[in-house]
Write an enzyme that holds these catalytic residues in place. Structure first.
Site, mmCIF file in Angstrom:
data_model
loop_
_atom_site.group_PDB
_atom_site.id
_atom_site.type_symbol
_atom_site.label_atom_id
_atom_site.label_comp_id
_atom_site.label_asym_id
_atom_site.label_seq_id
_atom_site.Cartn_x
_atom_site.Cartn_y
_atom_site.Cartn_z
ATOM 1 C CG ASP A 12 -1.777 1.208 1.367
ATOM 2 O OD1 ASP A 12 -2.322 1.644 0.343
ATOM 3 O OD2 ASP A 12 -1.927 1.755 2.477
ATOM 4 C CB SER A 13 0.224 4.806 -0.450
ATOM 5 O OG SER A 13 -0.916 4.828 0.385
ATOM 6 C CB CYS A 75 -3.059 0.590 -2.365
ATOM 7 S SG CYS A 75 -3.124 2.325 -2.844
ATOM 8 C CD GLU A 153 -1.233 7.729 6.932
ATOM 9 O OE1 GLU A 153 -0.229 7.738 7.646
ATOM 10 O OE2 GLU A 153 -1.475 6.824 6.111
ATOM 11 C CB CYS A 185 -9.519 4.743 0.705
ATOM 12 S SG CYS A 185 -7.943 5.224 1.440
ATOM 13 C CG HIS A 187 -5.415 5.117 4.918
ATOM 14 N ND1 HIS A 187 -4.709 4.598 3.866
ATOM 15 C CD2 HIS A 187 -4.512 5.767 5.698
ATOM 16 C CE1 HIS A 187 -3.428 4.934 3.999
ATOM 17 N NE2 HIS A 187 -3.298 5.646 5.105
HETATM 18 N N1 DGL Z 1 -4.614 3.396 1.060
HETATM 19 C C1 DGL Z 1 -4.715 4.158 -0.154
HETATM 20 C C2 DGL Z 1 -5.874 3.614 -1.025
HETATM 21 O O1 DGL Z 1 -6.467 2.599 -0.718
HETATM 22 C C3 DGL Z 1 -5.025 5.603 0.079
HETATM 23 C C4 DGL Z 1 -4.001 6.418 0.736
HETATM 24 C C5 DGL Z 1 -3.229 7.263 -0.216
HETATM 25 O O2 DGL Z 1 -3.750 8.218 -0.809
HETATM 26 O O3 DGL Z 1 -2.044 6.977 -0.360
HETATM 27 O O4 DGL Z 1 -6.171 4.219 -2.025
#
Ligand code: DGL
Length: 267
Positions: A12-13, A75, A153, A185, A187
Site C-alpha cells: 500500500d502507499s 491499495c 494518519e 480506500c 485506510h
Molecule cells: N490506502 C490508499 C488507497 O487505498 C489511500 C491512501 C493514499 O492516498 O495513499 O487508495
C-alpha cells in the site's frame, strides 16, 4: 521449496493496507505475509497514474525478490491504475481490492452504490466502469473523500474532527438514496464505526477487508497456492521511510505484535 510455501506479498502507499493484511492473517493463519508500505511516496491518492504505476511495479519486484508467491495490491489507488502493468510484467498472481467488492455487490444485486475513495481512485472511473458491466441497472456514485486519509494518519480515529469530516461527506447530495457504501480506500476501515454511527439505517456499509481476504483466500486455494502447514517465520512489515508515528499507527491497524523495518528501495 514448493511454490505454495512462499509468503504472500502485499503493498500500500502506507499503513492503510494493514487493514487488508490483518483480515488476511486471520483468514489464513498458516500463511506468512510480506508487507510493504511506501511511506516515502504517501499519499498515492494525489499522485499521477504514471507515478503510481512505477511505484507499484518497483515494490512488486522487491516483494518477488523476497520470494512472494502472489501479490495483493492492498491499495485502491494502485489497484485502480496499476493492475494492467503488474499483470503484464509479473509472472505470479496479482490480486487487487476492487474486484472482490465488485463480485460481492453483484451477488447482492446492489442498485444504489456510493463509493468513497481518493482522488486517484475516483478519477480513474474504475468502480462505475466495473460495476455497471456486471450490474447494468445500478447507479454508482463515486465521491473523492481526500480529507479522511490525513485524519486517519493523524490517529484521529474518533472525536469531533473525524465526525465533522464524515458528516461533511455524508451531507453531500450524491449520498441521497445510497443503499450500499463502499469505503474504497484501505485506510477508511479504521473509522468504519465512526461512519456507521452517522449512517442512516438503510445504508449497508461493506466490510471491505473481510470481503477482500475471503476472495483472495479462495483464489489462492483454487490456484493450489496455500501452505499446508504453518509458516515457521513470522510476518515481515517494511516501509520505504520509517517514522515513529508510522510505527505507532501500524499497531492500531494490525495489532501490538507489529514491528516496522525501513527498506528504502528508492535510493
Ligand atoms: N490506502 C490508499 C488507497 O487505498 C489511500 C491512501 C493514499 O492516498 O495513499 O487508495
Amino acid at each position: 521449496m514448493k511454490p505454495s510455501d512462499g509468503p504472500i506479498g502485499l503493498f500500500d502507499s502506507g499503513v492503510g493496507g494493514l487493514t487488508v493484511a490483518r483480515a488476511l492473517a486471520r483468514k489464513l493463519p498458516n500463511e506468512r505475509l510480506l508487507y510493504f508500505g511506501d511511506t516515502a511516496h504517501l499519499p498515492y491518492g494525489e499522485k499521477s497514474p504514471e507515478a503510481i504505476r512505477t511505484y507499484a511495479l518497483g515494490i512488486s519486484k522487491h516483494l518477488m525478490d523476497q520470494g512472494a508467491k502472489a501479490i495483493v495490491v492492498a491499495c485502491n489507488s494502485a489497484s485502480a491504475v496499476a493492475l494492467d502493468v503488474l499483470k503484464e510484467e509479473l509472472d505470479i498472481p496479482v490480486y487487487n481490492v476492487i474486484d472482490p467488492v465488485v463480485h460481492y455487490l453483484q451477488r447482492k444485486h446492489a442498485k444504489n452504490i456510493g463509493i468513497w475513495g481518493t482522488r486517484a481512485t475516483v478519477a480513474s472511473g474504475i468502480y462505475p466502469r466495473k460495476l455497471t458491466e456486471v450490474l447494468p441497472k445500478s447507479e454508482v456514485r463515486p465521491m473523492a473523500t481526500p480529507l479522511l486519509v490525513p485524519v486517519i494518519e493523524e490517529n484521529l480515529l474518533k472525536g469531533q474532527v473525524t465526525d465533522a469530516v464524515v458528516q461533511l461527506y455524508l451531507n453531500d447530495a450524491r449520498m441521497h438514496g445510497v443503499e450500499h457504501l463502499v469505503l474504497a480506500c484501505t485506510h477508511y476501515p479504521l473509522i468504519a464505526s465512526q461512519i456507521a454511527k452517522q449512517l442512516e439505517e438503510k445504508v449497508h456499509l461493506l466490510r471491505i477487508p473481510t470481503i477482500v481476504a475471503n476472495f483472495v483466500a479462495k483464489q489462492l486455494e483454487e490456484g493450489h497456492l496455500l501452505r499446508d502447514r504453518p509458516a515457521t517465520e513470522s510476518h515481515h512489515f517494511a516501509v520505504s521511510d520509517y517514522t515513529e508515528s508510522f510505527e505507532k499507527i501500524s499497531r492500531i491497524f494490525f495489532g501490538k505484535g507489529i514491528h516496522l523495518q525501513e527498506e528504502n528501495i528508492w535510493i
